[in-house]
Design an enzyme around this catalytic site. Structure first.
Site, short mmCIF file in Angstrom:
data_model
loop_
_atom_site.label_atom_id
_atom_site.label_comp_id
_atom_site.label_asym_id
_atom_site.label_seq_id
_atom_site.Cartn_x
_atom_site.Cartn_y
_atom_site.Cartn_z
N THR A 147 6.35 0.44 7.90
CA THR A 147 7.70 1.03 8.05
C THR A 147 8.03 1.26 9.53
O THR A 147 7.14 1.35 10.37
CB THR A 147 7.76 2.37 7.32
OG1 THR A 147 6.73 3.22 7.84
CG2 THR A 147 7.55 2.21 5.84
N ASN B 265 -4.96 -0.75 7.99
CA ASN B 265 -3.66 -0.20 8.37
C ASN B 265 -3.75 0.27 9.82
O ASN B 265 -3.98 1.44 10.09
CB ASN B 265 -3.33 0.95 7.41
CG ASN B 265 -2.01 1.61 7.74
OD1 ASN B 265 -1.31 1.20 8.67
ND2 ASN B 265 -1.68 2.63 6.99
N GLY C 174 11.36 -4.48 2.42
CA GLY C 174 12.69 -4.63 1.85
C GLY C 174 12.83 -5.66 0.75
O GLY C 174 13.94 -6.02 0.38
N SER D 23 0.83 -1.20 0.00
CA SER D 23 0.00 0.00 0.00
C SER D 23 0.87 1.26 0.00
O SER D 23 1.85 1.35 0.74
CB SER D 23 -0.89 -0.01 1.25
OG SER D 23 -1.61 1.20 1.32
N CYS E 245 -1.69 3.13 12.18
CA CYS E 245 -1.98 4.56 12.29
C CYS E 245 -2.32 4.89 13.75
O CYS E 245 -2.66 4.01 14.53
CB CYS E 245 -3.14 4.92 11.37
SG CYS E 245 -4.65 4.06 11.84
C1 LIG Z 1 6.08 6.29 -0.05
C2 LIG Z 1 5.44 5.27 0.81
C3 LIG Z 1 4.10 5.37 1.16
C4 LIG Z 1 3.49 4.43 1.95
N1 LIG Z 1 2.16 4.55 2.25
C5 LIG Z 1 1.55 3.57 2.97
C6 LIG Z 1 0.16 3.62 3.22
O1 LIG Z 1 -0.54 4.52 2.79
N2 LIG Z 1 -0.39 2.62 3.95
C7 LIG Z 1 0.35 1.57 4.42
O2 LIG Z 1 -0.20 0.68 5.06
N3 LIG Z 1 1.67 1.49 4.19
C8 LIG Z 1 2.28 2.47 3.47
N4 LIG Z 1 3.62 2.37 3.21
C9 LIG Z 1 4.38 1.22 3.72
C10 LIG Z 1 4.50 0.14 2.65
O3 LIG Z 1 3.24 -0.37 2.30
C11 LIG Z 1 5.37 -1.01 3.15
O4 LIG Z 1 4.77 -1.56 4.31
C12 LIG Z 1 6.78 -0.55 3.51
O5 LIG Z 1 7.24 0.39 2.58
C13 LIG Z 1 7.77 -1.71 3.59
O6 LIG Z 1 7.92 -2.36 2.36
P1 LIG Z 1 9.12 -2.02 1.33
O7 LIG Z 1 10.40 -2.08 2.13
O8 LIG Z 1 9.02 -3.09 0.31
O9 LIG Z 1 8.87 -0.67 0.81
C14 LIG Z 1 4.24 3.33 2.42
C15 LIG Z 1 5.58 3.21 2.08
C16 LIG Z 1 6.19 4.15 1.29
C17 LIG Z 1 7.63 3.99 0.94
#
Ligand SMILES: Cc1cc2nc3c(=O)[nH]c(=O)nc-3n(C[C@H](O)[C@H](O)[C@H](O)COP(=O)(O)O)c2cc1C
Ligand SMILES: Cc1cc2nc3c(=O)[nH]c(=O)nc-3n(C[C@H](O)[C@H](O)[C@H](O)COP(=O)(O)OP(=O)(O)OC[C@H]3O[C@@H](n4cnc5c(N)ncnc54)[C@H](O)[C@@H]3O)c2cc1C
Ligand SMILES: Cc1cc2nc3c(=O)[nH]c(=O)nc-3n(C[C@H](O)[C@H](O)[C@H](O)COP(=O)(O)OP(=O)(O)OC[C@H]3O[C@@H](n4cnc5c(N)ncnc54)[C@H](O)[C@@H]3O)c2cc1C
Ligand SMILES: Cc1cc2nc3c(=O)[nH]c(=O)nc-3n(C[C@H](O)[C@H](O)[C@H](O)COP(=O)(O)O)c2cc1C
Ligand code: FES
Ligand code: FES
Lengths: 282, 314, 314, 282
Positions: free
Chosen positions: B190, B124, B241, B21, B127
């Site tokens: 994150t 989510n 990651g 997401s 939050c």
């Molecule tokens: C720019 C950005 C926006 C994100 N927005 C959301 C969000 O709206 N809702 C959510 O649950 N996670 C959000 N995340 C978290 C990602 O869904 C994911 O859990 C996190 O980036 C870890 O995965 P990755 O390392 O593959 O990016 C966001 C991450 C990034 C980088």
């Protein structure tokens, strides 16, 4: 491992692919002056055919000298030449990403994603265009001169720099039939008051149907004032930190005035070219 | 032909690769055929309109990134009118991510998005829970359980609970989510981080702090996925990651049934496609019949989870 | 000449650079003059003899590392007999790191190591509290406060509390440590992580999980150091992913009074010396009189901490 | 940034510096056969004077081909030649670190830390030495032959490999006056039974005062049995995953029998060379 990436994807019914990720060979990568370099890539005709002035590519800068730039870096198209199969960028070395770009040598490949974003437009009744650029803003505005020539419009290019040595692309503009006005800090001609005098002169001479500018806050304010005074429209290319470059992440927003509301627009998607009067100085 | 399909609590996916997401949107359809993905997951929305955080919203940290987008949202009306219909052209199931600062608002939104064309709802719960002390629901087992109960009552669609790494109680939170009615867990969001520009002495994010994503997050989120798979009986969707096929395999072996790819798509927009193709090739090379032969096959000597946790702390 | 000295709750250090517990020992004296460091910090010891964890105890993850050494310890007797006397040859203050699985044992050890030649005690409260549920003391404010009170009563030496990133309540834990009697906070220990070898399908650590240290940890620990400096009135010693002068400067700007260097010493045994020299040069270049002109100078617009935390969560 | 690292440190009163971190230039880096490569570094005399057979260096493998090995990699000293100023390593390409080593070309620098660890010892009354090596174990055992020659001891080198093509260093041993016995899987001569027959023959001939071996579990068990049977001592070089390489982190422990207790010893510090009878097969 990621070799499939450049494979051709099956065409979808309703949506056509607009941007491409590909590795392009470096043709040359030479210093233009102390701070700027020009990168020339070998690009396929199909890709160049999609490029428009004002658009950008998102560059995957390689690892270099122990540094590992992670995110892509946005760079305006400085020139695109379907005849010679070349895609040009003009860049300033500022941090890890651009240092890595500077280390590229001919024959190496650079992974690019693009073309991206909304280009400049030239309305039918804009016969006399005025372009106001400083520093690396030239990279973004230069291809507009080509487009103006193609459409048979007159162009005045006001180029500003710290010192006459750092003026770039003035020959390029002149060759394309533009009137070139140079202003420099060293000669004391680049201050806002003088710039305003110069532009008011063009307006008075009927040589300013639209303004095009880029980046600088001070110039934006000045052009907005002059634009409002005389009802002259304009466009501005803006920058913002980016992650995805294609509209997914909402990293790259900026505020704009639209009607009586403030809206947030994505520089990578609704921009990087925006209506000059809607832009908000920062 | 290897079988890439997986089953997430009754929802069948043609392959286990889907976007995370906030790192995916309709725009990606301009770069590849979205029908190839296992599922589509939308950016988290809130009920009402929200602006998101001040810029800069993103910065780079040693081979990974921080973001503090916040949750800019056009509200549920615009979402149902524009976004859901866009994805109807695909057979790929649509997963809608939602959030709310109170359990009430969250539950209302949950029932509002339970419409045709939506296959599952990702909640989510990373939050802030403003009814308590502003900490995310998923930081504590009790607030996780409470909000999940409310959400469970609000919809008949499968509920995926998205957990946060900003907690010391991952197995307990996972069990609370399961008991509260989650059909699957998305692990994880994150982790709260910071970076400062030493020249300007300003935080690199307009919001001071933001979430770390990308390769640096992987060992942390992988550990959580493993803990959650052991602690609960519901499917775990690994996230954090992932940028290569090898990363996906590691999550599947750890116990994840599917995975989400986030930041990697910013680096290579077609990363998910490369991973799907690569996964198929790897399974074939290994002589495995399908993804399901990989899930949860970690050889961990059946160590007791509590002991493991204790001993790992230095 | 710039002034590199700092003051940690009355203990004066000639410079703010010291090693992190477990990444330093007498053996390093064979590579450079240990007198150059701001302080010496020993590997955590327990009262009795302990074996440590099964091997492999270390593995590499994308530009960082995991460890699951555990706390092998020869016990307090051997420590007082061999280790403390070794460091007496130096004027550099000696900081002794201790740990215990119960508050009792912890407090007893604390008074046992309060001997001549020891300048401060670092209490590694990131270790499991087996009287509760096996979670580290520093995961929750309440267990942090309780154990700190016991430790405070056990010694007159300065007490440095070492926090863990495995919590969702960093500011609360920091305040609990301060209220419990900590003179300074060391922020932070490693974060629980995992890696799996996809060929053997075995965890890369004999202990399944372990702690992440090195560059990937930096944005997380920096955020914690910032939160702790804001949440409390006691000095913060930053720790996590420091390998360059720039990293140190970032921590100091965020509010740390000193820093600890861990994993970087494994990569470059003389990393701390390079950092001390580099810090002096950088301060001189910037025209600053000393380290103290840098500490806590982050321009953060005085945002409210709770709000910041809420909004940063995605 | 880290340029001060190679500065000379002030000498301390009681402790002298034993190991050094320095960047050494690559003289050559060539394949020995399909799996192994030999790396020759230009090293200062002072460093080479400290090297002993059985010790190792901890190598900082560079970034290469998009891979970034993080921890150092331990490598035995394969040879050290104060006359020619050379330090040799023999290595097998297995993962990211050794792939990066393989990519080094002449003139590039490699950051090394060492010499580290406890070397082999040759007791005064050990006149006839037997060395049993297979594969990359040769890298560790080879310098022992030099030392044996220097001390005027007789050496039998039993070299085992999958195939005669993969036998390495047999010429090297022969040149140093050693008796060389080769055993290969391909010829069916390398099985434990035959190895035992060969060694028992040496024992019977009074040619085995001490054993030296390295790495293999099977060989350790066999030599421990033969050693116990005849009261022959020995030494073994062992491996373990390492982080610091100098004794600080306790990553690299292995269990050993000492008296009636099991103790954990650090391979980097109490090893890599250990008493063969105390070692525990794994
Ligand atoms: C720019 C950005 C926006 C994100 N927005 C959301 C969000 O709206 N809702 C959510 O649950 N996670 C959000 N995340 C978290 C990602 O869904 C994911 O859990 C996190 O980036 C870890 O995965 P990755 O390392 O593959 O990016 C966001 C991450 C990034 C980088
Ligand atoms: C649409 C667009 C077009 C651009 N065109 C050009 C051009 O033609 N020539 C040119 O020299 N520069 C151009 N820039 C600016 C260029 O993107 C940055 O100079 C470059 O990203 C700096 O990267 P770095 O790693 O060298 O610097 P660093 O400061 O180390 O970069 C750190 C991070 O900040 C981002 N960043 C830094 N400066 C900017 C900036 N001004 N705008 C957006 N992100 C930034 C980087 O992308 C990176 O993620 C353009 C920017 C945008 C948004
Ligand atoms: C004292 C000592 C001396 C050695 N001498 C030699 C030698 O002369 N020639 C040679 O080819 N090899 C030698 N080895 C083994 C060598 O260290 C490993 O092959 C090398 O570290 C593999 O690194 P990699 O990145 O290529 O492999 P990867 O498998 O990618 O390495 C991943 C991690 O595991 C560690 N690792 C992998 N294998 C080993 C191993 N066998 N021992 C210790 N750590 C390991 C690596 O250091 C790295 O941290 C020695 C090991 C030790 C402990
Ligand atoms: C091998 C190793 C052993 C450690 N042992 C201890 C320990 O005994 N006690 C402790 O408080 N922290 C220990 N730590 C954590 C470090 O002190 C430090 O908090 C952590 O590594 C983060 O710093 P770094 O990223 O600079 O390494 C250890 C870390 C490593 C890598
Ligand atoms: S950079 Fe992602 S939306 Fe513009
Ligand atoms: S590798 Fe650190 S103690 Fe041996």
């Amino acid at each position: 491992m990621m070799g499939v990436r450049e494979k051709i994807m099956p065409v979808q019914q309703e949506i056509s692919f607009k941007a491409f990720e590909m590795g392009l060979a470096v043709k040359s990568n030479d210093p233009v002056n102390g701070e700027y370099r020009k990168l020339v890539l070998d690009a396929p005709a199909g890709l160049l055919a999609r490029c428009r002035a004002g658009q950008f590519f998102h560059l995957l800068c390689p690892q270099s000298g122990g540094e590992t730039p992670y995110l892509r870096r946005p760079m305006s198209i400085y020139g695109f030449y379907p005849q010679s199969g070349e895609l040009h960028f003009l860049y300033k070395v500022t941090g890890a990403g651009t240092r890595a770009l500077a280390a590229l040598s001919s024959g190496e490949r650079l992974n690019v994603l693009g073309p991206l974003g909304v280009p400049f437009t030239i309305a039918d009744h804009w016969q006399d265009l005025v372009l106001v650029a400083r520093g690396v803003g030239l990279a973004t505005l230069a291809p507009l001169a080509l487009e103006a020539q193609r459409l048979g419009r007159r162009l005045t290019a006001i180029c500003s720099a710290r010192h006459p040595d750092y003026l770039m692309s003035t020959g390029y503009f002149a060759d394309l039939g533009a009137d070139v006005i140079t202003l420099t800090d060293a000669e004391g001609t680049s201050d806002p008051d003088n710039l305003e005098r110069v532009i008011e002169g063009l307006v008075a001479a009927g040589r300013a149907d639209a303004f095009y500018t880029c980046g600088s806050n001070r110039m934006l304010r000045l052009l907005q004032t002059i634009g409002a005074r005389h009802g002259i429209p304009g466009q501005i290319a803006l920058e913002q930190q980016m992650a995805c470059g294609i509209g997914m992440c909402h990293c790259c927003v900026r505020p704009f005035n639209r009607g009586d509301k403030q809206v947030h627009l994505r520089v990578c998607r609704e921009g990087p070219v925006f209506d000059m009067m809607e832009a908000i100085a920062w | 032909m290897v079988d890439l399909s997986v089953d997430i609590a009754g929802l069948k996916l043609k392959n286990p690769i889907m976007p995370a997401s906030g790192t995916f949107s309709e725009e990606l359809a301009e770069i590849f055929d979205l029908e190839r993905l296992g599922a589509h997951v939308t950016k988290t929305i809130t009920r009402g309109w929200r602006d998101g955080n001040p810029t800069p919203r993103v910065c780079e940290v040693g081979g990974s990134m921080l973001n503090s987008i916040g949750i800019p949202s056009k509200g549920v009306g615009a979402f149902l009118e524009k976004v859901v219909p866009f994805y109807r052209r695909y057979e790929t199931p649509l997963v809608v991510s939602i959030s709310g600062n109170t359990a009430d608002e969250f539950a209302t939104l949950c029932s509002e998005v339970s419409v045709e064309g939506v296959a599952a709802i990702e909640v989510n719960i990373s939050c802030p829970n403003i009814e308590e002390d502003g900490k995310a629901f998923a930081i504590r087992p009790s607030s996780t359980y409470d909000v999940m109960r409310r959400l469970r009552a609000a919809t008949d669609l499968p509920l995926w609970a998205k957990l946060t790494p900003n907690t010391g109680e991952t197995p307990e939170v996972a069990r609370a989510a399961e008991e509260g009615g989650a059909d699957a867990l998305v692990v994880a969001n994150t982790i709260l981080s910071m970076a400062i520009d030493i020249r300007s002495r300003r935080p690199k994010l307009g919001n001071l702090m933001g979430g770390l994503s990308g390769p640096s997050l992987k060992p942390i989120a992988l550990r959580m996925a493993y803990q959650c798979a052991r602690a609960t009986g519901i499917p775990v969707i690994g996230c954090g990651g992932i940028s290569t096929v090898e990363d996906v395999i590691e999550y599947l072996i750890a116990g994840a049934t599917a995975v989400q790819v986030g930041t990697a798509t910013f680096i290579h927009p077609t990363a998910m496609i490369a991973i799907i193709d690569g996964l198929e090739a790897w399974l074939a090379d290994e002589g495995l019949a399908g993804v399901r032969d990989l899930i949860g096959t970690v050889i961990d000597g059946e160590q007791d989870e509590a002991v493991v946790f204790m001993e790992a702390a230095p």
